[in-house]
Design an enzyme around this catalytic site. Structure first.
Site, PDB file in Angstrom:
ATOM      1  N   LYS A 149       0.820  -1.215   0.000  1.00  0.00           N
ATOM      2  CA  LYS A 149       0.000   0.000   0.000  1.00  0.00           C
ATOM      3  C   LYS A 149       0.855   1.267   0.000  1.00  0.00           C
ATOM      4  O   LYS A 149       0.460   2.283  -0.569  1.00  0.00           O
ATOM      5  CB  LYS A 149      -0.968  -0.009   1.188  1.00  0.00           C
ATOM      6  CG  LYS A 149      -2.027  -1.103   1.086  1.00  0.00           C
ATOM      7  CD  LYS A 149      -2.983  -1.078   2.259  1.00  0.00           C
ATOM      8  CE  LYS A 149      -3.975  -2.222   2.170  1.00  0.00           C
ATOM      9  NZ  LYS A 149      -4.962  -2.198   3.275  1.00  0.00           N
ATOM     10  N   ASN A 177      -4.952   1.776  -1.401  1.00  0.00           N
ATOM     11  CA  ASN A 177      -5.421   0.398  -1.606  1.00  0.00           C
ATOM     12  C   ASN A 177      -6.230   0.250  -2.893  1.00  0.00           C
ATOM     13  O   ASN A 177      -6.695  -0.846  -3.199  1.00  0.00           O
ATOM     14  CB  ASN A 177      -6.225  -0.102  -0.400  1.00  0.00           C
ATOM     15  CG  ASN A 177      -7.642   0.451  -0.372  1.00  0.00           C
ATOM     16  OD1 ASN A 177      -7.919   1.518  -0.919  1.00  0.00           O
ATOM     17  ND2 ASN A 177      -8.541  -0.268   0.280  1.00  0.00           N
ATOM     18  N   ASP A 215     -10.067   1.968   2.949  1.00  0.00           N
ATOM     19  CA  ASP A 215     -10.097   1.135   4.150  1.00  0.00           C
ATOM     20  C   ASP A 215     -10.915   1.768   5.274  1.00  0.00           C
ATOM     21  O   ASP A 215     -11.780   1.123   5.883  1.00  0.00           O
ATOM     22  CB  ASP A 215      -8.682   0.856   4.645  1.00  0.00           C
ATOM     23  CG  ASP A 215      -7.948  -0.167   3.789  1.00  0.00           C
ATOM     24  OD1 ASP A 215      -8.624  -1.017   3.186  1.00  0.00           O
ATOM     25  OD2 ASP A 215      -6.706  -0.107   3.731  1.00  0.00           O
ATOM     26  N   ALA A 250      -2.310  -0.297   8.644  1.00  0.00           N
ATOM     27  CA  ALA A 250      -3.758  -0.507   8.779  1.00  0.00           C
ATOM     28  C   ALA A 250      -4.385   0.604   9.616  1.00  0.00           C
ATOM     29  O   ALA A 250      -5.464   1.115   9.300  1.00  0.00           O
ATOM     30  CB  ALA A 250      -4.037  -1.865   9.401  1.00  0.00           C
ATOM     31  N   ASN A 290       0.604   0.517  21.065  1.00  0.00           N
ATOM     32  CA  ASN A 290       1.499  -0.219  20.173  1.00  0.00           C
ATOM     33  C   ASN A 290       2.690  -0.750  20.968  1.00  0.00           C
ATOM     34  O   ASN A 290       3.093  -0.159  21.968  1.00  0.00           O
ATOM     35  CB  ASN A 290       1.992   0.700  19.041  1.00  0.00           C
ATOM     36  CG  ASN A 290       2.615  -0.081  17.900  1.00  0.00           C
ATOM     37  OD1 ASN A 290       1.963  -0.930  17.298  1.00  0.00           O
ATOM     38  ND2 ASN A 290       3.881   0.193  17.592  1.00  0.00           N
TER      39      ASN A 290
END
Length: 275
Positions: A69, A90, A106, A135, A155
């Site tokens: 992507k 995408n 997305d 993402a 994260n």
């Protein structure tokens, strides 16, 4: 008069598992469009050559999946605002001058699935996103445009989450943290966007994040529960789902950008994944 179908494809690595050809052929049947949709496996370092070959041979549009992507964003001559802000593409759309327009569907796909299928409003809600990779970059802007009360990005490497907060700061209230330092919930929506499910890895999440009214959403689509979905069930969360609805909705947005027609995603979902 016989006309050749317009060619479309999904490109990625791996690609064998992709359901995109099945989905887009169903959309074409619904809307009366004449297309042929295939899969393209691109090797590392071979993305640009594969894309150029596809469009030079008359291809009209590509869906782009992992891990390309970012390369698709660099390839596109022009990008939509959502794609520019996400730094990822995408969907590639052939233009009349031979160039490609890049889009990112997305976040739109996730938001439509949350609203239409799960009947979930984001406004004034507390959101937690697990993961700070591509993402997450693709879904942040549409989610923030719905004006949540708070959005936390957790994260393993906190610096990556902090970089996203800085990048999207103007769009709404956000904060970042490490996976082992997430502020207590319950959150209204928890989105899993790490790669852990691909390796069937457990995240080791605490029991303080979810309550019965939490919606837990895994961006991965899977016919069996992912580790995150199993964790959510253990927390007695009532609304737990994978990303198949998002897959359908982002595909429908791509189809609209290509063909100017909106497929019926509810009908497609009932056909592709019967209740």
């Amino acid at each position: 008069m016989n006309t050749e179908p317009d060619r479309y494809a999904v490109i990625g690595n791996p690609i064998a598992h992709s359901r995109s050809p099945e989905i887009h052929q169903l959309f074409a049947d619904q809307t009366g469009e004449c297309i042929r949709y295939e899969k393209i496996l691109a090797e590392p370092g071979g993305f640009e050559a594969a894309v150029r070959q596809f469009f030079d041979a008359g291809g009209r549009g590509l869906n782009v999946t992992l891990p390309f992507k970012g390369e698709a964003f660099e390839f596109a001559a022009k990008c939509t605002d959502l794609a520019v802000h996400a730094g990822a593409v995408n969907t590639l759309i052939a233009q009349d001058d031979g160039s490609c327009l890049g889009a990112n569907t997305d976040g739109i796909g996730l938001l439509r699935d949350l609203k239409k299928t799960l009947r979930l409003s984001i406004q004034n809600k507390r959101l937690l996103i697990l993961g700070a990779g591509g993402a997450t970059r693709g879904i942040l802007e549409p989610l923030l445009q719905e004006k949540p009360l708070a959005l936390v990005i957790a994260n393993r490497t906190p610096e990556r989450g902090a970089a996203l907060v800085e990048h999207f700061r103007a769009l709404g209230p956000m904060q970042s943290c490490a996976l082992d330092a997430i502020p207590d919930g319950p959150y209204d929506l928890i989105v899993h966007a790490t790669s852990a499910a691909l390796q069937d890895q457990e995240l080791g999440l605490p029991d303080t994040l979810a309550g019965p009214g939490t919606c837990c959403y895994d961006l991965i689509y899977s016919d069996t529960p992912t580790p995150f979905m199993r964790w959510a069930k253990d927390q007695r969360v009532l609304q737990v789902t994978d990303g198949f609805g998002m897959l359908l909705e982002q595909a429908a947005e791509s189809f609209y950008l290509w063909r100017g027609k909106r497929p019926d995603t509810a009908m497609a979902c009932n056909y592709l994944r019967p209740p």
